[in-house]
Design a protein around this motif. Structure first.
Motif, mmCIF file in Angstrom:
data_model
loop_
_atom_site.group_PDB
_atom_site.id
_atom_site.type_symbol
_atom_site.label_atom_id
_atom_site.label_comp_id
_atom_site.label_asym_id
_atom_site.label_seq_id
_atom_site.Cartn_x
_atom_site.Cartn_y
_atom_site.Cartn_z
ATOM 1 N N ALA A 97 -5.598 -1.856 -5.736
ATOM 2 C CA ALA A 97 -5.665 -3.307 -5.885
ATOM 3 C C ALA A 97 -6.166 -3.954 -4.589
ATOM 4 N N ALA A 98 -5.720 -3.432 -3.451
ATOM 5 C CA ALA A 98 -6.151 -3.968 -2.158
ATOM 6 C C ALA A 98 -7.654 -3.781 -2.006
ATOM 7 N N GLY A 125 0.812 -1.210 0.000
ATOM 8 C CA GLY A 125 0.000 0.000 0.000
ATOM 9 C C GLY A 125 0.840 1.251 0.000
ATOM 10 N N GLU A 138 -1.478 2.603 -6.612
ATOM 11 C CA GLU A 138 -1.931 1.456 -7.389
ATOM 12 C C GLU A 138 -2.177 0.256 -6.481
ATOM 13 N N ALA A 139 -1.308 0.064 -5.496
ATOM 14 C CA ALA A 139 -1.482 -1.065 -4.580
ATOM 15 C C ALA A 139 -2.704 -0.859 -3.696
ATOM 16 N N SER A 198 2.125 2.401 -2.716
ATOM 17 C CA SER A 198 1.729 3.090 -3.948
ATOM 18 C C SER A 198 0.209 3.179 -4.028
#
Lengths: 713, 713
Positions: free
Chosen positions: B257-258, B249, B253-254, B251
């Protein structure tokens, strides 16, 4: 490949073993055992007067008894007998020797002296020498396994398109064994030890031409020939063959340990690092990277960018990979609408079709899922790289089918593809390796490798032409700038005259030998001005009261002139003072420092640093090796931590980075055209003004190497 | 452990499975299969009206048909039926449920609403709920394997003293499988999924008390209860049980996604990182670290320092390890004279007896070498940690004997010992694991783990007492400082009055409502002074012409007063101007910035930053979570990149870091004692003067949360 000495080492037609042993486990017996085991087709000549026959080969009592030519001699005898044997080899016109014996530079002064004699023999003959204190060489294609490494003890050679070239035998063995575990192999396995003659650089330079070789792995404990390494790197770049380099020695402790290991005398690590950056050598961080990255670097795929698609069976793994990709400089692809809708049709409703794609446990039930998904990703131009990451694949999964699907996708598609398979069943990683698919048990390791590969490919694509340096045969002499010897130092005035000769932008200034002269200069430049003593005998002008800033008018100027002169006369004689420098005062701009240092291995190195207090506190600098191109200079400047201050931060004006880069190029030209006369240059501060306003070199100090003494007076 | 709900989850006496399947591969059948396979001794109640019996257990047609109590219910039915079933569970007085089903917050708004209903049921009943969208829980000691993870498909449970507590089932599975490969195991295997009720923090907090548990592995996609995490960390520190935390987390983006994985809404990663630092949570970097570091953190060894002895059979490996140790903050031990001479007697002449010790291939011939070497190292007080690193150990070596020698040394000696065995034969790493010796195929991974362990131990040894904050039940009201609402902002004058109340060192200053008053104040402070408009309606004073620096005399002051007033009247009305602030001018010192931000998860966070341009360019800041002790404040300040400028660099004077730390503590006290009234505080610049001269808060801006409107006029 047409160097007889190196050819004899890498691909010998005949091998003699001094003191050959009948025991296949002894150092002097093991190589013969390997040659027999792997079916080497050349001639093997054991030399041992005690036996008629050694391990199936007729034994000779001396080198001179051997009837024909001998390409390569292996030596595993006590250190004190090595010189005599080498001389016999020269007499027999042997092309090359490998000395396994230890007890040389790694043991101290006495050993170092014998090693110097070895070097001397190599220099004064055509015979090339590998070692001493080395584990030798194996060519796994021709099966000339002239090494005693236990790497070859398990009776199966792992052949591949990598060359492992290492000073340390253990490192070569680790790299080889790990590659074997990954289903990969090497063509050359080389351990050069103390490098009395042949070194890793030369072998890299030579082997990179071998058409069988796609990737070179190099392990250095020291670099003996910096220029050759640079040449090798340039050639490798031309041939598009990556060099992966592992080199410890960042810490003093490691340098010391290297010295007691192979007698290495390591130079400054930061310079090696700069060389790697500048010439596209891929510096790896540890043995795992060195050993596993060839999988990726061997790929025959052209990467267009850094946009990654992640295909996983685990949401958690996907999230972690996204983070790691971003951390390591990769980008997360935004799939096209077309891709998203195509994925929608093949994926279960609850699967994530956005990047990272989570195939979920559906992979267990839908055997077509992988083979359906890959073509969709391969077609999306928003994707440059496909990363597959699986975990928890065990019972119930068609693992062989999955491996085949992935291999097929990689073969048929244009994009590079790498696999990370966590806690896999035995043999999965190896199976991928054998199919030429990069596969890793550790996702982080995979992402590191892919990120380095993308950097390597995208960078080598950029046209890094050499600078258009006029490489004059004879360096331009700097003698006329030296007024007298004072350990080679020049005065500020003369230092700047040299800079001006190469059109480096120094401050407007003149030398005054009276207050009137000074006033005249100040009128010409306009107040405020700066005044400094100019003398090659005073390097610390400020400390000795030889500098006055911000002089506003003629009165202040006259007072300053007298004061500087009197202060300086406390330190030096009048005839050691060249005069008082009157200089325009540069009031604005960001302080940069430019310098030249001589590295014992790589020669002149340019340092570009944030000036003032920054460099001391946060060590904000970059190194460049001449010749420097505009691109290199720009890259160095832009990668300074303080670069945002140059490029306009917080609404401040952008500064003249272009002029700074051009200054660095001129500096590089000056260094090249003046040959080895320069010992040290320090320009600090160099003020970078607003865009279009250029830079001003405010202070400069030169130290020349050999000074023709021009006597004063 | 006496929380009935959590106990029912971790150690149930009876388990019911809604929609139980006769197919041991289906989600609703797998858990029953595992319970059977591993011999769970409690009661198992399949619920499925279609069958009389499911996998050997009598099947019930409804929950209410079950005769006795039910501790735990497993739910793997379609999302839309979950609420009804949960209500039945409440009615049946079930203690806890695990919802395997997906289709909730991870799928969007609709699912999120159902999930909120689940949370509501948990809140309004005593029943605890794990999931939805989770893989469940296994207790490997009691064999209550209420999970459908394939982790348990291979019919052998790997029991150990680690608790694996993860939001993601795949991450739990990876951690478990990797540990199994290393010959290790876990007691708890937990995957909490979307965390509608029970979350990782709560389980960490609860399980850390379990005497069977030595190390907790935690994987977070988001942190739902920051306070509870801090409490868990404090308790774990007290109990000396390390928490290894993995949290992607970093980024955006992460985070995205999470969110599509477990519906997680991750907060700021830097705040989580600060929490870890401050409370001794060991943040790991990836799945390999999470999975393999428990080996080290389980060790029952007290580390006295960071001085490492390296014992290797490979010089090259030794050199690389030295570098890696130094890079990661370990030190290379200097052996005592006694150690060196003892090593001399047991090692071959050509082996290096200095650190790193290179045993060379002698290890092959001398079977006593290891057992002779270890006691020597264990006795040297210059050594804190012993690292063993082998490579190329194959045919001919007594591997089992070596493993025994190493295990014996670790058992008998006081010092911690870890092994790195590169490209080992199959089973070596596992064999070490089973003997409780940390062993790694990758030397870098080992060194990272050891360095983190040393940091953890040495840091937790330091007495990090809590600050002596007076935790008043009722927060001290700040109402009287608020003159009017302007989105909660206060004027500089009032902001500083609050600071003064908590003895924070603000500049000398006063409010003038006429030029005469201003002149009077200036006379009292002494010229030069600074003048600023003070108004809660003007946050950008400089931009609106409301600030004048370096006012030298009364004339300048009168002119400045008028000018500031006129400029400000362009922006606000006269009655919105509190007055003109006259302030001492602080001329020297290093600029620091102190601030308070509210994190949605962890609440108030203090930011300590290098001021001025530094913070923008190099992001030089540290975060602290109140209450802050002197030690914490000092550590934060000293770890700023610009810290050398505070501590005296280049012969400059040392600055008053002590006063800065005390200021930070007072700030922390103020934050605590004012409860949640503070929304944001920005003190910038805070000038740090020379040692003994203290600090001065030059500017301050407060924003309060709820402002009682005191009308003006």
């Amino acid at each position: 490949m047409q160097n007889p000495g190196l050819d004899a080492l890498l691909n010998p037609n005949s091998i003699a073993i001094i003191g050959a042993s009948t025991d296949p486990n002894k150092i002097s017996g093991r190589s013969i055992h390997y040659l027999n085991t792997y079916g080497y087709s050349g001639k093997v000549y054991p030399i041992n007067p005690k036996y008629e026959e050694v391990q199936g080969h007729r034994s000779y009592s001396s080198l001179f008894d051997i009837p024909g030519e001998v390409d390569l001699v292996l030596i595993a005898i006590s250190a004190k007998h090595v010189i005599k044997t080498l001389n016999e080899c020269v007499q027999k016109k042997v092309k090359a020797c490998i000395i396994f014996s230890s007890g040389f530079a790694e043991l101290g002064e006495e050993g170092r002296k014998i090693q110097e004699q070895i070097s001397e023999i190599a220099k004064t003959s055509t015979m090339r020498i590998v070692g001493p204190n080395c584990q030798g060489i194996s060519n796994l294609k021709t099966r000339s396994t002239t090494s005693f490494s236990t790497s070859f003890a398990d009776e199966k050679l792992a052949y591949g398109s990598t060359a492992t070239i290492s000073q340390s035998g253990a490192v070569a063995a680790m790299a080889y064994n790990i590659q074997k575990d990954y289903g990969r192999g090497v063509k050359y396995w080389i351990a050069t030890g103390n490098e009395s003659d042949v070194n890793v650089q030369e072998l890299v330079h030579y082997i990179v031409d071998d058409p069988d070789i796609k990737v070179v792995q190099a392990y250095f404990e020291d670099v003996k020939d910096g220029e050759l390494l640079i040449e090798a790197a340039k050639k490798a770049r031309q041939l598009k063959k990556p060099i992966l380099a592992l080199k410890p020695g960042k810490s003093d402790e490691a340098k010391k340990a290297a010295s007691s290991h192979t007698g290495a005398l390591a130079g400054e690590d930061i310079v090696f690092d700069a060389i790697c950056q500048q010439y596209g050598i891929v510096r790896v961080d540890d043995i795992m990277e060195l050993s596993t990255f060839p999988q990726i670097f061997e790929l025959d795929k052209k990467i267009q960018g850094k946009k990654v698609a992640i295909l996983t069976n685990s949401g958690g793994l996907g999230v972690m990979m996204v983070d790691k990709c971003k951390e390591l400089g990769l980008e997360i692809a935004q799939f096209s609408e077309e891709t998203l809708s195509k994925l929608d049709t093949i994926l279960p409703e609850f699967a994530a079709t956005e990047n990272p794609i989570d195939l979920t446990a559906q992979l267990l039930n839908d055997k077509q899922l992988l083979s359906n998904a890959f073509p969709i990703l391969m077609e999306d131009s928003q994707i440059d790289i496909i990363l597959v990451a699986f975990s928890g694949i065990g019972k119930g999964y068609d693992i062989a089918g999955m491996i085949n699907d992935i291999a097929k996708a990689s073969k048929e598609g244009d994009k590079m593809l790498a696999v990370s398979w966590v806690a896999s069943e035995k043999g999965v990683i190896e199976a991928f390796g054998e199919k030429g698919i990069p596969a890793f048990p550790d996702p982080t390791l995979m992402i590191k490798g892919v990120a380095k590969f993308a950097d390597y490919q995208l960078r080598s694509r950029r046209d890094i032409e050499n600078s258009t340096v006029n490489e004059t045969a004879k360096p331009i002499s700097l003698d006329s700038y030296a007024r007298d010897s004072s350990n080679g130092f020049l005065s500020e005035y003369n230092s700047k005259r040299i800079l001006k000769k190469w059109s480096l932008p120094v401050t407007k200034e003149g030398l005054a030998n009276s207050a009137d002269e000074a006033a005249e200069l100040a009128n010409a430049f306009g107040y405020p001005v700066v005044m400094k003593v100019s003398s090659e005998f005073i390097q610390h002008k400020t400390e000795s009261g030889g500098v006055r800033l911000n002089i506003q008018n003629a009165d202040e100027l006259r007072e300053a002139y007298e004061s500087i002169l009197q202060n300086s006369l406390q330190v030096v004689d009048r005839d050691q003072i060249e005069g008082i420098l009157v200089q325009e005062m540069v009031q604005e701009g960001f302080e940069i420092s430019l310098g030249l240092k001589k590295d014992p291995i790589f020669g002149p190195v340019i340092m570009v640093a944030s000036g003032g207090i920054y460099i001391e506190v946060i060590k904000d600098f970059r190194l460049l090796v001449p010749p420097v191109t505009y691109d290199m200079a720009k890259q160095a400047v832009d990668s300074l931590a303080m670069a945002p201050l140059l490029n306009g931060v917080r609404g401040k004006a952008k500064l003249d980075v272009d002029a700074l880069c051009r200054t660095i190029i001129s500096f590089s030209q000056m260094i090249q055209e003046s040959g080895d006369q320069l010992e040290e240059v320090d320009m600090n501060p160099v003020m970078v003004m607003e865009e279009g306003q250029g830079v001003r070199i405010v202070d400069a100090l030169f130290k020349l190497k050999e000074l023709n003494l021009i006597k004063i007076g």
